[in-house]
Design an enzyme around this catalytic site. Structure first.
Site, PDB file in Angstrom:
ATOM      1  N   LYS A  32      59.247  23.648  19.883  1.00 34.52           N
ATOM      2  CA  LYS A  32      57.795  23.792  20.127  1.00 34.52           C
ATOM      3  C   LYS A  32      57.008  22.968  19.118  1.00 34.52           C
ATOM      4  O   LYS A  32      56.123  22.182  19.498  1.00 34.52           O
ATOM      5  CB  LYS A  32      57.393  25.255  19.990  1.00 34.52           C
ATOM      6  CG  LYS A  32      55.886  25.497  19.900  1.00 34.52           C
ATOM      7  CD  LYS A  32      55.502  26.958  19.826  1.00 34.52           C
ATOM      8  CE  LYS A  32      55.397  27.461  18.433  1.00 34.52           C
ATOM      9  NZ  LYS A  32      54.166  27.169  17.708  1.00 34.52           N
ATOM     10  N   ASN A  33      57.329  23.106  17.844  1.00 38.12           N
ATOM     11  CA  ASN A  33      56.480  22.508  16.809  1.00 38.12           C
ATOM     12  C   ASN A  33      56.690  21.008  16.683  1.00 38.12           C
ATOM     13  O   ASN A  33      55.804  20.287  16.222  1.00 38.12           O
ATOM     14  CB  ASN A  33      56.669  23.230  15.475  1.00 38.12           C
ATOM     15  CG  ASN A  33      56.114  24.654  15.553  1.00 38.12           C
ATOM     16  OD1 ASN A  33      55.317  24.973  16.439  1.00 38.12           O
ATOM     17  ND2 ASN A  33      56.553  25.514  14.652  1.00 38.12           N
ATOM     18  N   CYS A 127      48.161  31.805  15.594  1.00 43.80           N
ATOM     19  CA  CYS A 127      48.511  33.172  15.178  1.00 43.80           C
ATOM     20  C   CYS A 127      47.657  33.581  13.970  1.00 43.80           C
ATOM     21  O   CYS A 127      47.363  32.777  13.108  1.00 43.80           O
ATOM     22  CB  CYS A 127      49.993  33.242  14.787  1.00 43.80           C
ATOM     23  SG  CYS A 127      51.078  32.826  16.137  1.00 43.80           S
ATOM     24  N   ARG A 132      43.805  30.456   7.704  1.00 44.20           N
ATOM     25  CA  ARG A 132      44.602  29.254   7.993  1.00 44.20           C
ATOM     26  C   ARG A 132      43.692  28.045   7.791  1.00 44.20           C
ATOM     27  O   ARG A 132      43.179  27.465   8.723  1.00 44.20           O
ATOM     28  CB  ARG A 132      45.187  29.347   9.402  1.00 44.20           C
ATOM     29  CG  ARG A 132      46.135  30.524   9.555  1.00 44.20           C
ATOM     30  CD  ARG A 132      46.935  30.509  10.829  1.00 44.20           C
ATOM     31  NE  ARG A 132      47.966  29.455  10.819  1.00 44.20           N
ATOM     32  CZ  ARG A 132      48.826  29.291  11.832  1.00 44.20           C
ATOM     33  NH1 ARG A 132      48.729  30.051  12.911  1.00 44.20           N
ATOM     34  NH2 ARG A 132      49.748  28.343  11.782  1.00 44.20           N
TER      35      ARG A 132
HETATM   36  C1  EPZ Z   1      53.030  25.140  11.019  1.00 44.09           C
HETATM   37  O1  EPZ Z   1      51.753  25.745  10.834  1.00 44.09           O
HETATM   38  C2  EPZ Z   1      53.673  25.870  12.185  1.00 44.09           C
HETATM   39  N1  EPZ Z   1      52.851  25.702  13.386  1.00 44.09           N
HETATM   40  C3  EPZ Z   1      53.811  27.364  11.865  1.00 44.09           C
HETATM   41  O2  EPZ Z   1      54.581  27.937  12.919  1.00 44.09           O
HETATM   42  C4  EPZ Z   1      54.612  27.544  10.562  1.00 44.09           C
HETATM   43  O3  EPZ Z   1      54.578  28.901  10.191  1.00 44.09           O
HETATM   44  C5  EPZ Z   1      54.008  26.688   9.444  1.00 44.09           C
HETATM   45  O4  EPZ Z   1      53.870  25.314   9.859  1.00 44.09           O
HETATM   46  C6  EPZ Z   1      54.882  26.720   8.189  1.00 44.09           C
HETATM   47  O5  EPZ Z   1      56.159  26.225   8.503  1.00 44.09           O
HETATM   48  C7  EPZ Z   1      52.960  24.537  14.069  1.00 44.09           C
HETATM   49  O6  EPZ Z   1      53.721  23.644  13.713  1.00 44.09           O
HETATM   50  C8  EPZ Z   1      52.101  24.406  15.294  1.00 44.09           C
HETATM   51  P1  EPZ Z   1      51.146  24.810   7.028  1.00 44.09           P
HETATM   52  P2  EPZ Z   1      50.681  25.039   9.832  1.00 44.09           P
HETATM   53  O7  EPZ Z   1      50.009  23.853   7.028  1.00 44.09           O
HETATM   54  O8  EPZ Z   1      50.810  23.571   9.929  1.00 44.09           O
HETATM   55  C9  EPZ Z   1      48.367  26.497   3.568  1.00 44.09           C
HETATM   56  C10 EPZ Z   1      55.052  29.284  14.760  1.00 44.09           C
HETATM   57  O9  EPZ Z   1      55.377  30.478  14.786  1.00 44.09           O
HETATM   58  N2  EPZ Z   1      47.438  25.419   3.939  1.00 44.09           N
HETATM   59  O10 EPZ Z   1      52.517  24.303   6.721  1.00 44.09           O
HETATM   60  O11 EPZ Z   1      49.358  25.671  10.121  1.00 44.09           O
HETATM   61  C11 EPZ Z   1      48.471  27.569   4.628  1.00 44.09           C
HETATM   62  O12 EPZ Z   1      47.430  28.531   4.498  1.00 44.09           O
HETATM   63  C12 EPZ Z   1      53.940  28.853  13.843  1.00 44.09           C
HETATM   64  O13 EPZ Z   1      55.601  28.372  15.425  1.00 44.09           O
HETATM   65  C13 EPZ Z   1      46.298  25.231   3.159  1.00 44.09           C
HETATM   66  O14 EPZ Z   1      46.048  25.941   2.192  1.00 44.09           O
HETATM   67  O15 EPZ Z   1      51.210  25.554   8.433  1.00 44.09           O
HETATM   68  C14 EPZ Z   1      49.847  28.138   4.362  1.00 44.09           C
HETATM   69  O16 EPZ Z   1      49.754  29.096   3.322  1.00 44.09           O
HETATM   70  C15 EPZ Z   1      53.282  30.017  13.149  1.00 44.09           C
HETATM   71  N3  EPZ Z   1      45.429  24.224   3.512  1.00 44.09           N
HETATM   72  C16 EPZ Z   1      50.650  26.929   3.872  1.00 44.09           C
HETATM   73  O17 EPZ Z   1      49.681  25.946   3.489  1.00 44.09           O
HETATM   74  C17 EPZ Z   1      45.652  23.406   4.582  1.00 44.09           C
HETATM   75  O18 EPZ Z   1      44.834  22.493   4.845  1.00 44.09           O
HETATM   76  C18 EPZ Z   1      51.566  26.311   4.923  1.00 44.09           C
HETATM   77  O19 EPZ Z   1      50.770  26.025   6.049  1.00 44.09           O
HETATM   78  C19 EPZ Z   1      46.816  23.627   5.370  1.00 44.09           C
HETATM   79  C20 EPZ Z   1      47.687  24.634   5.012  1.00 44.09           C
END
Ligand code: EPZ
Length: 447
Positions: A32-33, A127, A132
C-alpha cells in the site's frame, strides 16, 4: 465476497467466529505505502507508464481517483494493473473531499510542485493516532525555493506552494519521516541542481519509489540509506512498466494471524529480509519461522509449549515497524508473563487497547509504553476498528477468540488489506462481512 470497490463511504462490520487454527498458503499483495508513493510519482512522468502488482484496496482507489481529478488519464488494465498518462493533467489544485480521505494525498504537493512549479493542496487525512504534522515536508520545499511553505502560510486548510524554479538543496530531516523523504524526492527529481536528503527514512517503500523514479529517468542515489542524493533532470521519459514490491505490513499481519491461532501457514510473494524484525521477535517468543526465497512459514512445533514474553520497541526501518505494533500486542497477549511494547514513532497509537480489553486483554498503557499481561485467551465481543492497523489487530484477536466477534467500521481495514475476507477464508477462517451488528448482549442473529 468482499467487494471493496463499492465500499468507499459505506460503514460495515466483519463477523468472525474464532478458534480455528489457520492452515495453508496465501499470497501477499503489492505494498500500500509503496503504491501510494509510486502513483503520486507517476505525475512527474513526461509520457505514460504502466504499474503492475498494485494492491486492490480503498486507499489506492482514492489516490487513482485523485489523479483523475487533476486531469490525468488512468486506464484500468485489470484489478492490479493501471496505465497512467499524466500529460493530460490540467491543474495544480487538489482540494476536494477525496484529498482528506487519505494521508498520502500530501504527496501531490511534491509531485505537482515538481511537475508544474505550483501546488495548492488541501491538508491530508489519514489514521488518527496523535498529531500528524507536515512541517518537515514544508521545510524541504522551502529549502528548495518554494514560497508558501511556512506553516503560517497555510490558510483555511490549504497549502499553496510556488517555486520558479525549484532548485537543489541540502535538507536535514530533524525526525526520520517516510512522507517528508518521499515528498522531497518527488520535488527534487526535476529541480535545478543537486538535492541531498540527510537523515532520510529507509523503509522498503522509499526504495520502491526511488526505483520507480530512476526507471523513468531520474537520478536518485542512496535510497535505503540515511543520505539520498537527487540530481535534477529536465525530462522524465515514460512508456515503461513498473511492478510494486510486496506489502511488508500485510505479510507481518498474516504471520501474526497464523501464530495467534496456533496455525501453520506459508505466506508467499514476500521479501523475507523485510520481515526480519518480526521474524526475530516471533522466534524469541517460541514460534518456528522458516524462510524460503520469497516465502515464510509460521507454525509452532509444540502448541502446548508456553510462549515467552518479549519487549518490542518500534522505530524507523530497519527497526520494528510501527504499523505492526497493534497486531504484535495481540500476539504478546498469547505469551505467559508480562511483555512490553514501546511505541517510539507515534504519539498516541494505543487507542485500540480498550477494544482489546472488551475481548479479555489485560494491558496497562503508560503514554508510549503498553504492559501486556499474558496469557490471555480472547472471548468474542462487539468491538471497533479505531484505525487501519488497529482494525487488523482486532481481526487477529477475533480469529483466536472463543465465540463470535463483530468488528465495526471494518471498511477501515479494507483501506490497507486486499480481499482480507477471501484470504482468511482460504486459510479456514470463519469470517464474513455484515451490515448489521447485534447490540451488546443480543443473541447471535443471522445478519
Ligand atoms: C507513513 O506515514 C505511513 N503512511 C504510516 O503508515 C507509517 O506509520 C509511517 O509512515 C511510519 O512508518 C504512508 O506511507 C501513507 P512519518 P507518515 O512522516 O509519512 C513525525 C499505515 O498504517 N513527523 O514517517 O505520515 C510524525 O508525527 C500508515 O499504513 C513530523 O514531526 O509518517 C511521526 O511522529 C499509518 N513532521 C514521525 O515523524 C513531519 O513533517 C514519523 O512520521 C512529518 C512527520
Amino acid at each position: 465476497m468482499d467487494q471493496t470497490d463499492n465500499s468507499i463511504g459505506k460503514n460495515y462490520a466483519y463477523e468472525i467466529k474464532g478458534g480455528v487454527p489457520l492452515k495453508g498458503n496465501i499470497d501477499i499483495s503489492g505494498s500500500k505505502n509503496a503504491a501510494l508513493g509510486v502513483i503520486a510519482a507517476s505525475i512527474m512522468v513526461d509520457g505514460a507508464c504502466t504499474l503492475e502488482n498494485v494492491p486492490d484496496i480503498l486507499d489506492v482507489h482514492v489516490m487513482l481517483d485523485l489523479l483523475k481529478t487533476l486531469g490525468a488519464t488512468v486506464d484500468k488494465i485489470d484489478n492490479h494493473t493501471f496505465r497512467i498518462n499524466p500529460t493530460t493533467i490540467n491543474t495544480y489544485k487538489a482540494s476536494g473531499p477525496l484529498v482528506s480521505r487519505i494521508r498520502a494525498s500530501y504527496y501531490l504537493m511534491g509531485a505537482l510542485l515538481g511537475r508544474c512549479g505550483k501546488a495548492s493542496i488541501r491538508l491530508p487525512g489519514g489514521c488518527n493516532f496523535g498529531t500528524r504534522p507536515i512541517d518537515l515536508h514544508l521545510k524541504a520545499f522551502q529549502l528548495m525555493g518554494a514560497t508558501g511553505a511556512n506553516p503560517s502560510d497555510i490558510n483555511s486548510g490549504t497549502v499553496n506552494l510556488e517555486a520558479n524554479p525549484l532548485h537543489g538543496a541540502r535538507i536535514y530531516l530533524d525526525i526520520v519521516s517516510v512522507g517528508a523523504t518521499i515528498n522531497a524526492m518527488l520535488a527534487a527529481c526535476k529541480a535545478q541542481g543537486v538535492t541531498e536528503i540527510i537523515n532520510a527514512a529507509k523503509e522498503p517503500h522509499i526504495v520502491d519509489v526511488a526505483n520507480f523514479l530512476n526507471s523513468m529517468g531520474a537520478r536518485i542515489k542512496g535510497a535505503g540509506t540515511d543520505i539520498i542524493k537527487i540530481t535534477g533532470v529536465p525530462v522524465l521519459p515514460g512508456n515503461f512498466t513498473y511492478s510494486i514490491i510486496p506489502d511488508q505490513i500485510e505479510a507481518g499481519t498474516y504471520m501474526i494471524a497464523a501464530a495467534v491461532t496456533d496455525g501453520d501457514v506459508t505466506i508467499h510473494n514476500l521479501i523475507p529480509t523485510h520481515m526480519e524484525p518480526l521474524s526475530a521477535k516471533m522466534r524469541e517468543m517460541g514460534y518456528t519461522i522458516e524462510e524460503g526465497d520469497e516465502s515464510i512459514r509460521v507454525y509452532r512445533e509444540n502448541v502446548e509449549q508456553e510462549l515467552y514474553p518479549a519487549t518490542v520497541k518500534t522505530s524507523p526501518y530497519p527497526g520494528f515497524p510501527t504499523d505492526l505494533q497493534p497486531q504484535t500486542v495481540v500476539l504478546l497477549c498469547s505469551a505467559n508473563g508480562q511483555s512490553r511494547m514501546h511505541e517510539n514513532v507515534w504519539q498516541n497509537r494505543f487507542q485500540y487497547v480498550p477494544e482489546l480489553a472488551k475481548m479479555g486483554a489485560n494491558i496497562d498503557v503508560y503514554e508510549r509504553i503498553a504492559l501486556v499481561n499474558g496469557k490471555t485467551s480472547f472471548r468474542g465481543a462487539t468491538v471497533e476498528a479505531t484505525d487501519l492497523r488497529a482494525g487488523a489487530a482486532m481481526v487477529c484477536a477475533a480469529l483466536e477468540a472463543s465465540g463470535t466477534t463483530y468488528i465495526m467500521n471494518a471498511q477501515r481495514i479494507d483501506r490497507g488489506y486486499e480481499h482480507i475476507v477471501q484470504k482468511l477464508t482460504d486459510l479456514g477462517a470463519n469470517i464474513r462481512r455484515v451490515n448489521d451488528v447485534p447490540e451488546y448482549g443480543e443473541e447471535d442473529t443471522e445478519a
